[in-house]
Write an enzyme that holds these catalytic residues in place. Structure first.
Site, PDB file in Angstrom:
ATOM      1  N   GLY A   1      -5.389   3.448  -6.007  1.00  0.00           N
ATOM      2  CA  GLY A   1      -5.865   4.823  -6.021  1.00  0.00           C
ATOM      3  C   GLY A   1      -7.365   4.836  -5.777  1.00  0.00           C
ATOM      4  N   ARG A   2      -7.769   4.159  -4.696  1.00  0.00           N
ATOM      5  CA  ARG A   2      -9.206   4.085  -4.381  1.00  0.00           C
ATOM      6  C   ARG A   2      -9.707   5.408  -3.823  1.00  0.00           C
ATOM      7  NH1 ARG A   2      -7.749  -1.255  -2.181  1.00  0.00           N
ATOM      8  NH2 ARG A   2      -8.713  -2.798  -3.565  1.00  0.00           N
TER       9      ARG A   2
ATOM     10  N   LYS B   1       0.801  -1.235   0.000  1.00  0.00           N
ATOM     11  CA  LYS B   1       0.000   0.000   0.000  1.00  0.00           C
ATOM     12  C   LYS B   1       0.829   1.277   0.000  1.00  0.00           C
ATOM     13  CE  LYS B   1      -3.384  -0.764  -0.627  1.00  0.00           C
ATOM     14  NZ  LYS B   1      -3.747  -1.303  -1.968  1.00  0.00           N
TER      15      LYS B   1
HETATM   16  P1  A3P Z   1      -4.832   3.857  -2.295  1.00  0.00           P
HETATM   17  O1  A3P Z   1      -5.591   2.960  -3.227  1.00  0.00           O
HETATM   18  O2  A3P Z   1      -5.166   3.616  -0.853  1.00  0.00           O
HETATM   19  O3  A3P Z   1      -4.904   5.318  -2.673  1.00  0.00           O
HETATM   20  P2  A3P Z   1       0.369  -0.713  -3.592  1.00  0.00           P
HETATM   21  O4  A3P Z   1       0.484  -0.797  -5.070  1.00  0.00           O
HETATM   22  O5  A3P Z   1       1.688  -0.855  -2.889  1.00  0.00           O
HETATM   23  O6  A3P Z   1      -0.710  -1.617  -3.080  1.00  0.00           O
HETATM   24  O7  A3P Z   1      -0.081   0.767  -3.228  1.00  0.00           O
HETATM   25  C1  A3P Z   1      -1.340   1.278  -3.592  1.00  0.00           C
HETATM   26  C2  A3P Z   1      -1.275   2.778  -3.437  1.00  0.00           C
HETATM   27  O8  A3P Z   1      -0.411   3.341  -4.406  1.00  0.00           O
HETATM   28  C3  A3P Z   1      -2.597   3.468  -3.645  1.00  0.00           C
HETATM   29  O9  A3P Z   1      -3.266   3.485  -2.406  1.00  0.00           O
HETATM   30  C4  A3P Z   1      -2.192   4.853  -4.174  1.00  0.00           C
HETATM   31  O10 A3P Z   1      -2.375   5.889  -3.232  1.00  0.00           O
HETATM   32  C5  A3P Z   1      -0.678   4.719  -4.435  1.00  0.00           C
HETATM   33  N1  A3P Z   1      -0.210   5.235  -5.727  1.00  0.00           N
HETATM   34  C6  A3P Z   1       0.923   5.954  -5.898  1.00  0.00           C
HETATM   35  N2  A3P Z   1       1.097   6.273  -7.176  1.00  0.00           N
HETATM   36  C7  A3P Z   1       0.044   5.754  -7.852  1.00  0.00           C
HETATM   37  C8  A3P Z   1      -0.332   5.776  -9.237  1.00  0.00           C
HETATM   38  N3  A3P Z   1       0.425   6.386 -10.157  1.00  0.00           N
HETATM   39  N4  A3P Z   1      -1.496   5.161  -9.584  1.00  0.00           N
HETATM   40  C9  A3P Z   1      -2.257   4.541  -8.632  1.00  0.00           C
HETATM   41  N5  A3P Z   1      -1.941   4.475  -7.314  1.00  0.00           N
HETATM   42  C10 A3P Z   1      -0.792   5.080  -6.922  1.00  0.00           C
END
Ligand code: A3P
Length: 313
Positions: free
Chosen positions: A265-266, A57
């Site tokens: 990016g929820r 995350k």
């Molecule tokens: P949220 O969905 O809570 O916003 P991981 O891939 O390690 O599971 O992390 C998910 C998180 O990556 C997302 O958390 C989001 O905030 C973040 N993130 C950072 N850059 C991003 C991008 N370019 N597109 C989508 N999510 C991104």
């Protein structure tokens, strides 16, 4: 001198050396004797040179997708169960042996807080580079909780975030277990310390996840330097900000964006200031220790860490 048929001999061996039942794979290419008896079809350049260890995350999927755009960097094949994660060092694939790793880089976000992954990784990949992405551990915990809800975890659906983080020792076991899985990866300095027992500080890069989210091209330039990969890849051209997604995405040739899926990016409500204050206090010691550790090993300090400790003092 006595001996036994192979199977019985093996059973006898593990009776005498029970600690060797759990294998610890090393790189056959680092020892000529091993290399000589290794299959001709196998080569030494198939093992990952880079591990992206998470934690979960923090933007690890975004980093995975950005790294994969680079012409000189290739990623692991998707795992049918976990999609992009191979989880070789922490999952059941480890028992199947090193042929499962066929990749230049592997991203498995749960390596970060795994007990076994650093030791196993260093036995096989002592020269690998390691990237960890860190965001404010309070935000990480909240994002993880939202992730559990989106996956219909019954305990996360039943309890608010505030209830999860403040559950005491008399709370039900399932709530305590969710709490621990939510909070424990955020003890960044303890987990990093375990990795630093097995890898040199120069092999490690701490990426500021907040910066990766707001200025990915700048972060990717730093990563290219750290990895020493050529040719230089222009991420400013390769990425574009997508207003409707609210995140940076790949720029396709037609000028359209290709973003990560809905699960990255929820949209969910902001964390309440009260809950944030509880978590700031909860992680304070770990964050202070992280600051000390990063200064000691000469890593740039994430902006969120400075902000967090300034606000808390
Ligand atoms: P949220 O969905 O809570 O916003 P991981 O891939 O390690 O599971 O992390 C998910 C998180 O990556 C997302 O958390 C989001 O905030 C973040 N993130 C950072 N850059 C991003 C991008 N370019 N597109 C989508 N999510 C991104």
């Amino acid at each position: 001198l006595q001996t036994l048929p192979p199977l019985k001999l093996a059973l006898k061996y593990f009776q005498i050396f029970p600690e060797e039942r759990d294998p610890l794979w090393q790189n056959p290419c680092h020892d000529k004797r091993h290399k000589d008896i290794w299959s001709k079809e196998k080569t030494c350049d198939r093992l990952p040179k880079l591990l992206v260890i998470g934690p979960q995350k923090t933007g690890s999927s975004a980093l995975h997708s950005f790294l994969s755009l680079h012409p000189a960097i290739s990623s692991s094949f998707p795992n049918p169960v976990t999609f992009e994660e191979v989880q070789f060092f922490s999952g059941p694939n480890y028992q199947h042996g090193i042929d499962c790793t066929d990749f230049l880089f592997e991203k498995s976000a749960n390596y970060f807080d795994s007990e076994s992954a650093p030791k196993r990784a260093t036995a096989l990949l002592p020269r690998a580079k390691i990237i960890s992405i860190l965001i404010n551990p309070a935000d990480r915990a909240y994002s993880w909780y939202q992730h559990q809800r989106a996956h219909r975890d019954p305990v996360a659906l039943k309890h608010s975030f505030s209830e999860v983080i403040s559950a005491g020792s008399s709370s039900p076991a399932d709530l305590r277990s969710l709490q621990s899985r939510c909070l424990q990866p955020g003890a960044y300095s303890s987990h990093l310390e375990r990795w630093l027992r097995h890898y040199q500080p120069s092999q490690l890069l701490i990426v500021d996840g907040t910066l990766l989210r707001s200025s990915p091209a700048q972060v990717m330039d730093g990563i290219q330097k750290f990895l020493g990969v050529t040719p230089y890849f222009n991420y400013t051209q390769a990425l574009m900000f997508d207003e409707s997604k609210g995140f940076w995405c790949q720029r396709l040739e037609a000028g359209r964006p290709r973003c990560l899926g809905k699960s990255k990016g929820r949209k969910y409500p902001d964390m309440s200031p009260e809950t944030r204050a509880v978590l700031s206090e909860y992680y304070r010691e770990q964050n202070v220790e992280l600051l000390r550790m990063l200064k000691h090993i000469g890593q740039p300090l994430p902006i969120w860490l400075r902000d967090e400790l300034q606000n808390a003092s």
